[in-house]
Design an enzyme around this catalytic site. Sequence first.
Site, short mmCIF file in Angstrom:
data_model
loop_
_atom_site.label_atom_id
_atom_site.label_comp_id
_atom_site.label_asym_id
_atom_site.label_seq_id
_atom_site.Cartn_x
_atom_site.Cartn_y
_atom_site.Cartn_z
N LYS A 158 0.84 -1.22 0.00
CA LYS A 158 0.00 0.00 0.00
C LYS A 158 0.86 1.26 0.00
O LYS A 158 0.77 2.11 0.88
CB LYS A 158 -0.97 0.03 1.18
CG LYS A 158 -1.94 -1.13 1.20
CD LYS A 158 -3.00 -0.93 2.27
CE LYS A 158 -3.95 -2.09 2.37
NZ LYS A 158 -3.37 -3.32 2.95
P1 5BU Z 1 -8.56 -10.81 7.19
O1 5BU Z 1 -7.88 -11.49 8.33
O2 5BU Z 1 -9.16 -11.78 6.17
O3 5BU Z 1 -9.53 -9.74 7.61
O4 5BU Z 1 -7.33 -10.08 6.42
C1 5BU Z 1 -7.53 -9.23 5.32
C2 5BU Z 1 -6.22 -8.87 4.71
O5 5BU Z 1 -6.45 -8.04 3.57
C3 5BU Z 1 -5.26 -8.10 5.60
O6 5BU Z 1 -3.95 -8.48 5.27
C4 5BU Z 1 -5.48 -6.65 5.22
O7 5BU Z 1 -4.32 -5.87 5.37
C5 5BU Z 1 -5.86 -6.76 3.77
N1 5BU Z 1 -6.77 -5.71 3.29
C6 5BU Z 1 -8.05 -5.55 3.77
O8 5BU Z 1 -8.49 -6.28 4.64
N2 5BU Z 1 -8.85 -4.57 3.25
C7 5BU Z 1 -8.44 -3.73 2.29
O9 5BU Z 1 -9.19 -2.87 1.82
C8 5BU Z 1 -7.11 -3.94 1.79
C9 5BU Z 1 -6.32 -4.92 2.30
BR1 5BU Z 1 -6.48 -2.89 0.43
#
Ligand code: 5BU
Length: 253
Positions: free
Chosen positions: A89
């Site tokens: 990012k």
């Molecule tokens: P989760 O544990 O499934 O909630 O992780 C989601 C991952 O995707 C995590 O590594 C975030 O940094 C990433 N992410 C997100 O959740 N939402 C966004 O809008 C973006 C990245 Br861009």
Amino acid sequence: MRYEDRIELTDNLSAKRLFELMAEKESNLSVAADLSDPNELVKLVENVGDEICLLKTHIDIVTDFTPELIDTLVDLKEKHKFMIFEDRKFADIGNTVKLQYSQGIYKIVDWADITNAHSVPGPGIIEGLREVGLDKGRGLLLLAEMSPEGNLAKGEYTKTSVQWAEEYDDFVIGFIGMKRLSDDPKFITMTPGVKLGGGGDGLRQQYNTPEKAIMDGSDVIIVGRGIYQADNQKQAAKDYRTAGWNAYLQREQ
Ligand code: 5BU
């Protein structure tokens, strides 16, 4: 359009390879490997490597990072056939992101096939990253939308991000989005905030199911806690893979 029919639509090597891999491996699953312990991270990748098309990393959350960790991840990438997406990012001016992408401890451009950037600094961020990434065949995703409640990536911001993708389509391979944002099938949409059962996390993350993400036109589902916190990571990865792939088959019927 089916993933394999989209290979020829893009000139970007990482996008081509990803379409190829997804079709070959029958997987549109990316695991978000958000583990700080390097040993746990490697164990997770060993468990899920065969099920995924793309490993998503946050390399800067790893405690006691060593360059050998990258060697291990690259070995696993070759063994299990997936690509690597460093979810960095980027968000600064062109000259700074160029340095952040290629220098420092992580040297992201040397090992991450794909990375991503915020559109907020303007097109210079794409130009800076492109200067070091394009010759290495890397690809960039623009954060046209985000998953958490209350985020500001919407409306004109999203639309302008899509325009910039078109303008820099040799390097920008698609978007982070909650749904398909462009009618041009060469662009890849990846969706984070995916969990079987949906819901949230207490810190404003919002979850969609794999089916909803794919039916809304996404290409790759990104799953973190739904997989790495499961008692059986391999089985959880298989379940998400099946859910994502079946939704894709249904969509393409
Ligand atoms: P989760 O544990 O499934 O909630 O992780 C989601 C991952 O995707 C995590 O590594 C975030 O940094 C990433 N992410 C997100 O959740 N939402 C966004 O809008 C973006 C990245 Br861009």
